[in-house]
Design an enzyme around this catalytic site. Structure first.
Site, PDB file in Angstrom:
ATOM      1  N   ARG A  46       0.654  -1.068   0.147  1.00  0.00           N
ATOM      2  CA  ARG A  46      -0.152   0.045   0.080  1.00  0.00           C
ATOM      3  C   ARG A  46       0.955   1.162   0.129  1.00  0.00           C
ATOM      4  NH1 ARG A  46      -1.711   1.250   4.821  1.00  0.00           N
ATOM      5  NH2 ARG A  46      -2.358  -0.533   5.355  1.00  0.00           N
ATOM      6  N   TYR A  98     -15.470  18.208 -13.663  1.00  0.00           N
ATOM      7  CA  TYR A  98     -16.017  16.921 -13.691  1.00  0.00           C
ATOM      8  C   TYR A  98     -17.092  16.611 -12.461  1.00  0.00           C
ATOM      9  CZ  TYR A  98     -15.998  11.694 -13.728  1.00  0.00           C
ATOM     10  OH  TYR A  98     -16.202  10.418 -13.865  1.00  0.00           O
ATOM     11  N   ASP A 170      -6.890  20.089 -13.058  1.00  0.00           N
ATOM     12  CA  ASP A 170      -7.256  18.675 -13.683  1.00  0.00           C
ATOM     13  C   ASP A 170      -6.614  18.753 -15.220  1.00  0.00           C
ATOM     14  OD1 ASP A 170      -8.368  16.630 -14.971  1.00  0.00           O
ATOM     15  OD2 ASP A 170      -9.950  16.648 -13.464  1.00  0.00           O
ATOM     16  N   LYS A 195      -8.538   7.974 -18.814  1.00  0.00           N
ATOM     17  CA  LYS A 195      -8.846   8.556 -20.223  1.00  0.00           C
ATOM     18  C   LYS A 195      -7.603   8.443 -20.873  1.00  0.00           C
ATOM     19  CE  LYS A 195     -12.246   9.349 -17.590  1.00  0.00           C
ATOM     20  NZ  LYS A 195     -12.596  10.370 -16.804  1.00  0.00           N
TER      21      LYS A 195
HETATM   22  C1  LIG Z   1     -13.078  10.699 -15.525  1.00  0.00           C
HETATM   23  C2  LIG Z   1     -12.643  12.128 -15.015  1.00  0.00           C
HETATM   24  C3  LIG Z   1     -12.302  12.315 -13.566  1.00  0.00           C
HETATM   25  C4  LIG Z   1     -12.495  11.075 -12.495  1.00  0.00           C
HETATM   26  O1  LIG Z   1     -11.734   9.878 -12.795  1.00  0.00           O
HETATM   27  P1  LIG Z   1     -11.914   8.482 -12.592  1.00  0.00           P
HETATM   28  O2  LIG Z   1     -10.803   7.820 -13.108  1.00  0.00           O
HETATM   29  O3  LIG Z   1     -13.203   8.182 -13.413  1.00  0.00           O
HETATM   30  O4  LIG Z   1     -12.335   8.251 -10.941  1.00  0.00           O
HETATM   31  C5  LIG Z   1     -11.668  13.502 -13.120  1.00  0.00           C
HETATM   32  N1  LIG Z   1     -11.564  14.430 -13.944  1.00  0.00           N
HETATM   33  C6  LIG Z   1     -12.085  14.426 -15.395  1.00  0.00           C
HETATM   34  C7  LIG Z   1     -11.814  15.693 -15.926  1.00  0.00           C
HETATM   35  C8  LIG Z   1     -12.527  13.293 -15.719  1.00  0.00           C
HETATM   36  O5  LIG Z   1     -12.517  13.050 -16.973  1.00  0.00           O
END
Ligand SMILES: *Cc1c(COP(=O)(O)O)cnc(C)c1O
Length: 379
Positions: A46, A98, A170, A195
């Site tokens: 962890r 998001y 982000d 993504k």
């Molecule tokens: C999908 C997404 C998240 C969250 O990520 P997960 O891997 O689904 O937990 C955060 N910010 C953006 C811009 C996203 O597209």
């Protein structure tokens, strides 16, 4: 090393045991110690894992940061990040963040007395006006999901520096290939590695990158204390995905420009949100701070009925949440990704009932356009 070379080599070295060119997946929960207090740098999985370490170094190199941390999902990374705050703190966030971040702030962290305020960060004056005596962090997404609003990274970073606020970006939509927030003075980058970084719609992951060693120490403490870490297999998948990030993003960019141009000319499409279009209100800013406009497009058909009709007719474009994979995905933000945001709020931030979001894949663009064309014809 330049970017494409880094994406393949930065933190990757042949395994010293057998020379395997690929990073091994270290499936272990613990590590045998030679004697009391003597180990090879790893004690419990962890806390750290050698496969995860390589990914953490790799993403740090790509973002031009010193340190990287990997988590089980984007939301796990973001939740851990917010644990830097204390009850009573105030966070200014982009109004179009998001949906999961909105939910976390408004419905979970609110119970811990954290005050989240969602404002239009495309205008720094809105950020300035929202400042309270207890403001600690400014959390920005750019381009935003799904309306593709752009926030001026240099301006936000500078403002936060003078105020002593932590600035966070982000960088999921742009990826380090197209945008380098740390270079503009931003303190911390977060990613949903689910993504574009992985790029193949077959894992979940989250990443944090930063330069400050004191905050890194705090985040590593939170990472092992909260425990939302990335598994070694996911770390390996993400490392593999990152190696083709450049070639995929180049194609996403090219395809999206063509698809946006097609939609922009179509008489049934009311509005196209894509920062690569000169008609985008922040096209110049996007050109200044990004090295490409990415693969995400949102367009408005006017009504829920029309959006529904289009989503029923597409064949190549798959109706699904998520984004950033090689295949083209199409979705309806108001009822899917942004359903947790009240209707009134949604309207204010431009997530209208007729809005459709496209994650343009890397198929032949002629096929993507042909599919949209036949579907639009029936709307
Ligand atoms: C999908 C997404 C998240 C969250 O990520 P997960 O891997 O689904 O937990 C955060 N910010 C953006 C811009 C996203 O597209």
């Amino acid at each position: 090393m330049r970017f494409s070379t880094k994406a393949i080599h930065a933190a990757i070295e042949p395994d010293p045991t057998y020379g395997s060119i690929m990073t091994p997946i270290h499936l272990t929960s613990t590590y045998v110690q030679e004697e009391l207090g003597k180990n090879k740098g790893y004690e419990y999985a962890r806390v750290s894992n050698p496969t995860r370490t390589v990914l953490e170094r790799q993403i740090a190199a790509l973002e031009g940061g010193k340190e990287g941390l990997a988590f089980g999902s984007g939301m796990a990374a973001i939740s851990t990040l917010f644990a830097l705050l204390k009850s009573g703190d105030h966070v200014i966030a982009s109004r179009n963040v998001y949906g999961g971040v909105y939910r976390l702030g408004k419905h979970v962290l609110k119970n811990f007395d954290l005050d989240f305020e969602f404002v239009d960060t495309t205008d720094l004056d809105h950020v300035k006006k929202s400042v309270k005596p207890n403001t600690r962090m400014v959390y920005v997404e750019t381009p935003t999901n799904p309306t593709m609003e752009i926030t001026d990274l240099a301006a936000v970073a500078k403002f936060c520096r003078t105020k002593g606020f932590i600035s966070v970006v982000d960088n999921t939509f742009a990826t380090p290939y197209l945008q380098s927030p740390l270079a503009f003075g931003i303190d911390i980058i977060v990613h949903s590695a689910t993504k574009y970084l992985n790029g193949h719609s077959d894992m979940l992951g989250g990443l944090i990158v930063l330069n400050d060693s004191k905050v890194t120490e705090q985040l590593r403490f939170l990472q092992k204390s909260i425990g939302g870490i990335m598994s070694p297999f996911e770390a390996w998948m993400c490392l593999r995905g990152i190696k083709t990030l450049v070639v995929r993003m180049d194609r996403h960019n090219r395809n999206a420009i063509d698809v946006a141009a097609f939609l922009n000319k179509h008489r049934k499409v009311r509005k196209v949100n894509y920062p690569g279009l000169v008609s985008h209100p922040q096209h110049r800013l996007a050109t200044k701070q990004m090295r490409g406009f990415g693969g995400m497009i949102a367009f408005d058909l006017g009504t829920l009925e029309k959006a529904k009709s289009l989503l029923k007719r597409v064949k190549l474009c798959s109706l699904a949440e998520s984004l950033g994979g090689v295949e083209t995905l199409i979705s309806h933000p108001a009822t899917m990704t942004h359903a947790s945001i009240p209707a009134e709020e949604r309207k204010k931030i431009g997530v209208t009932d007729g809005l459709v979001r496209l994650s343009v894949g890397i198929e032949d663009v002629e096929d993507i356009i042909a599919d949209l064309k036949q579907a639009l014809a029936g709307v």
